[in-house]
Design a protein around this motif. Structure first.
Motif, short mmCIF file in Angstrom:
data_model
loop_
_atom_site.label_atom_id
_atom_site.label_comp_id
_atom_site.label_asym_id
_atom_site.label_seq_id
_atom_site.Cartn_x
_atom_site.Cartn_y
_atom_site.Cartn_z
N LYS A 204 0.81 -1.21 0.00
CA LYS A 204 0.00 0.00 0.00
C LYS A 204 0.85 1.27 0.00
CE LYS A 204 -3.79 2.06 2.70
NZ LYS A 204 -4.61 1.91 3.93
N ASN A 205 1.79 1.35 0.95
CA ASN A 205 2.65 2.53 1.07
C ASN A 205 4.08 2.12 1.38
OD1 ASN A 205 0.66 4.66 0.77
ND2 ASN A 205 -0.11 4.04 2.78
N ARG A 206 5.00 2.95 0.91
CA ARG A 206 6.43 2.71 1.17
C ARG A 206 7.08 4.07 1.37
NH1 ARG A 206 8.71 -1.33 -2.90
NH2 ARG A 206 8.34 0.32 -4.42
N LEU A 207 7.72 4.26 2.54
CA LEU A 207 8.25 5.57 2.88
C LEU A 207 9.64 5.41 3.49
CD1 LEU A 207 7.83 8.67 3.40
CD2 LEU A 207 6.90 8.01 5.65
N CYS A 208 10.61 6.14 2.96
CA CYS A 208 11.96 6.14 3.54
C CYS A 208 11.94 7.00 4.81
CB CYS A 208 12.98 6.68 2.55
SG CYS A 208 14.68 6.62 3.19
N LEU A 209 12.41 6.44 5.91
CA LEU A 209 12.34 7.12 7.20
C LEU A 209 13.62 7.86 7.57
CD1 LEU A 209 10.62 4.31 9.35
CD2 LEU A 209 9.54 6.30 8.26
N ASN A 210 14.69 7.68 6.79
CA ASN A 210 15.98 8.25 7.22
C ASN A 210 16.76 8.86 6.05
OD1 ASN A 210 16.58 5.78 6.02
ND2 ASN A 210 18.28 5.32 7.41
N HIS A 211 16.12 9.68 5.24
CA HIS A 211 16.81 10.36 4.15
C HIS A 211 18.04 11.11 4.69
CE1 HIS A 211 14.17 9.62 0.77
NE2 HIS A 211 13.12 9.95 1.49
N SER A 224 -1.82 -3.71 3.08
CA SER A 224 -3.22 -3.89 3.43
C SER A 224 -3.50 -5.37 3.59
CB SER A 224 -4.14 -3.29 2.36
OG SER A 224 -3.94 -3.94 1.11
N CYS A 225 -4.43 -5.72 4.47
CA CYS A 225 -4.71 -7.12 4.74
C CYS A 225 -6.21 -7.34 4.85
CB CYS A 225 -4.02 -7.57 6.03
SG CYS A 225 -4.42 -6.58 7.48
N ALA A 226 -6.60 -8.59 4.74
CA ALA A 226 -8.02 -8.94 4.78
C ALA A 226 -8.59 -8.69 6.18
CB ALA A 226 -8.20 -10.41 4.39
N GLU A 227 -9.86 -8.34 6.23
CA GLU A 227 -10.53 -8.15 7.51
C GLU A 227 -10.56 -9.47 8.26
OE1 GLU A 227 -14.30 -6.28 7.50
OE2 GLU A 227 -13.73 -4.73 6.06
N ALA A 302 5.04 -3.94 13.08
CA ALA A 302 5.02 -2.68 13.83
C ALA A 302 3.61 -2.15 14.06
CB ALA A 302 5.86 -1.63 13.10
N SER A 303 2.61 -3.00 13.92
CA SER A 303 1.22 -2.56 14.05
C SER A 303 0.42 -3.65 14.75
CB SER A 303 0.62 -2.26 12.67
OG SER A 303 0.74 -3.39 11.82
N GLY A 308 -5.70 -2.02 11.11
CA GLY A 308 -6.16 -2.43 9.78
C GLY A 308 -5.06 -2.59 8.75
N ILE A 309 -3.80 -2.53 9.15
CA ILE A 309 -2.68 -2.70 8.22
C ILE A 309 -1.58 -3.52 8.89
CG2 ILE A 309 -3.03 -0.55 6.90
CD1 ILE A 309 -0.73 0.64 8.65
N ILE A 310 -0.76 -4.13 8.05
CA ILE A 310 0.50 -4.73 8.52
C ILE A 310 1.59 -3.71 8.22
CG2 ILE A 310 2.25 -6.47 8.05
CD1 ILE A 310 0.15 -7.91 9.37
N GLU A 311 2.31 -3.29 9.24
CA GLU A 311 3.38 -2.31 9.06
C GLU A 311 4.71 -2.96 9.42
OE1 GLU A 311 2.51 1.85 9.79
OE2 GLU A 311 4.19 1.87 11.21
N LEU A 312 5.71 -2.73 8.57
CA LEU A 312 7.05 -3.27 8.78
C LEU A 312 8.06 -2.12 8.74
CD1 LEU A 312 6.90 -6.23 6.20
CD2 LEU A 312 6.21 -6.28 8.61
N VAL A 313 9.23 -2.35 9.29
CA VAL A 313 10.35 -1.42 9.19
C VAL A 313 11.52 -2.21 8.64
CG1 VAL A 313 11.82 0.22 10.39
CG2 VAL A 313 9.47 -0.12 11.17
#
Length: 492
Positions: A204-211, A224-227, A302-303, A308-313
């Motif tokens: 769904k989203n991808r963001l660099c955290l340490n530019h 995103s994941c199934a309900e 991380a969630s 409602g999402i799976i978050e990874l780092v």
């Protein structure tokens, strides 16, 4: 205070006292039951030492295999195993994992010392076999299994067959174990397989955290994941690595195959660097089916499900041949909207306990993922006595989840936050130095019932943190925290 109010308060106090006594009684009974497992001499004693649940899962599956074949088996967690139980057994199967640079699971380190400290321990009547789980990317592959094997041989136990080493849960290695058991029992056994529960998540989203960081880029990945999909803070996402579209196209061109959607899908997760020789008269499609799948990589979630999402780092790893298999797939090669095949794996050794106790969270780098998930869960429970100690390189670039942690500080969820940015001063500062500096606060929190959770790199951070805790608390208190589940680690 009126008489009626006093009566109500006294009644409530009595109820709370009864509740506390009942809980203490249940804990005592549970502990007693764990210790009073009786092992019959004709049973198979199955012992597991598991860091994240995989060794336990395979141990219990093997017990079911044996029971279906008419054998009897008793399964015991190594941390509850007594010397007397070990001596009672004639046939023992060990299921042990190794993580990091040859480390034993946290539950096993003291247990092994306790079991084998008596040099006169006589296991000459006993036969055993070991299934050792590990990862051959590390130099000390399955080292805890090797160490256990040495202990058993030193005490005259006899190996039923050579130790089976399993590389990152490869099915071929597990099948070898089943084959050895079949030869031993003269019975056909059902296949043992790691628990499978694969899902398709959408990137769904991808963001660099340490530019601008001196280190490799760190990305926040949201899937995103199934309900209805559930997990606990502290759990792991196992990701099936995939190939870049360009790499699949190059492979097909080299094999003089026309590019089409079916072949692109068939090769999405196949190992295109090492593959079997094509047999004469074998179709291209049949040949491809025999390719090994790419490896699986593990990431702390991380969630929590309520978000409602799976978050990874994920930190990008760079190798001589390009980006790392898993980090490259998640941070660059997979495109937004693409399906990510993965499964959630329970990690009970790092789960929170809903006890409202104070919580000390310690970590570095991408270990922030497991700590963030725990803080989100603590917010859901309304537990506000939390202390975060986190380390990275530079405050300007590497203060991961800065806005979120600042918000939690303002809300009172995080009354204490300490950062160790190693490159912001001439003398490097790490999280273990924060612990040493704040040793009085640490002792005060521990006395108040606090639990310590550590997430991040094993080499360096987790090792130094443990040594510092050892220096401050002493060996006995640190081990007591481990036994009580108040010192938990998810390190890699």
């Amino acid at each position: 205070m009126t008489h009626s109010v006093a009566v109500v308060l006294i009644a409530l106090a009595i109820l709370l006292l009864i509740y506390a006594v009942m809980i203490a009684y249940l804990i005592l009974i549970n502990a007693k039951q764990k210790q009073e497992v009786t092992v019959n001499q004709n049973d198979y004693l199955i012992i597991f030492a598991s860091q994240s649940g995989q060794a336990e899962n395979l141990a219990r599956q093997t017990a079911l295999q044996l029971q279906e074949a008419g054998q009897t088996a008793t399964v015991v967690d190594i941390q509850y195993l007594t010397v007397e139980q070990l001596l009672q057994a004639n046939k023992v199967f060990w299921f042990v994992s190794t993580y990091g640079e040859g480390d034993a699971p946290d539950t096993a380190r003291m247990a092994v010392k306790k079991l084998f400290r008596d040099s006169a321990l006589d296991l000459s009547h006993q036969c055993y076999a070991i299934l050792a789980l590990g990862d051959n990317r590390y130099s000390n592959f399955c080292q805890f299994g090797q160490l256990l094997n040495q202990h058993l041989q030193q005490h005259q136990a006899q190996a039923l067959f050579e130790m089976v080493c399993v590389d990152h849960l490869k099915q071929a290695d597990i099948n070898l174990w089943t084959q050895r058991l079949e030869q031993l029992t003269q019975q056909q056994l059902t296949a043992v397989e790691p628990a499978q529960n694969w899902h398709c998540f959408i990137l769904k989203n991808r963001l660099c955290l340490n530019h601008g960081s001196q280190g490799n880029p760190i990305y926040q990945i949201q899937l995103s994941c199934a309900e209805g999909l559930t997990w606990s803070s502290g759990d792991i996402l196992e990701v099936q690595c995939g190939n870049r579209l360009e790499d699949i196209q190059v492979f097909l061109q080299a094999q003089q195959q026309a590019v089409n959607e079916n072949l692109l899908a068939a090769l999405q997760f196949k190992n295109l660097r090492q593959f079997p020789e094509q047999l004469s008269n074998e179709s291209f499609e049949d040949w491809v089916r025999r390719f090994d799948d790419l490896a699986i990589r593990e990431y702390s979630i991380a969630s929590i499900p309520q978000q409602g999402i799976i978050e990874l780092v994920v930190r990008q790893e760079k190798t001589a041949t390009g980006l790392g298999l898993g980090s490259g797939w998640l941070t660059e090669h997979a495109v937004p909207g693409q399906a990510i095949v993965a499964k959630i794996r329970a990690n009970p050794a790092f789960h929170l306990k809903a006890s409202h106790q104070p919580l000390i969270l310690i970590g570095n780098g991408t270990g922030i993922a497991g700590l963030i998930a725990h803080l989100v869960q603590r917010q859901q429970w309304g537990d506000q006595q939390n202390w975060l100690i986190f380390g990275e390189r530079q405050q300007q670039f590497d203060q991961l989840y800065k806005d979120q942690t600042q918000l939690w500080q303002n809300q009172g969820l995080l009354p204490y936050v300490d950062y160790a940015f190693s490159r912001d001063q001439a003398e490097k500062l790490y999280v273990q130095h924060i612990l040493q500096q704040k040793s009085e606060q640490l002792l005060s929190w521990i006395e108040a019932g606090a639990a310590i959770y550590v997430c991040g790199s094993l080499k360096g951070m987790a090792q130094e943190v443990e040594q510092t805790l050892f220096n401050i608390l002493g060996a006995e208190q640190l081990e007591q925290l481990r036994i009580e589940g108040r010192y938990q680690r998810d390190v890699y």
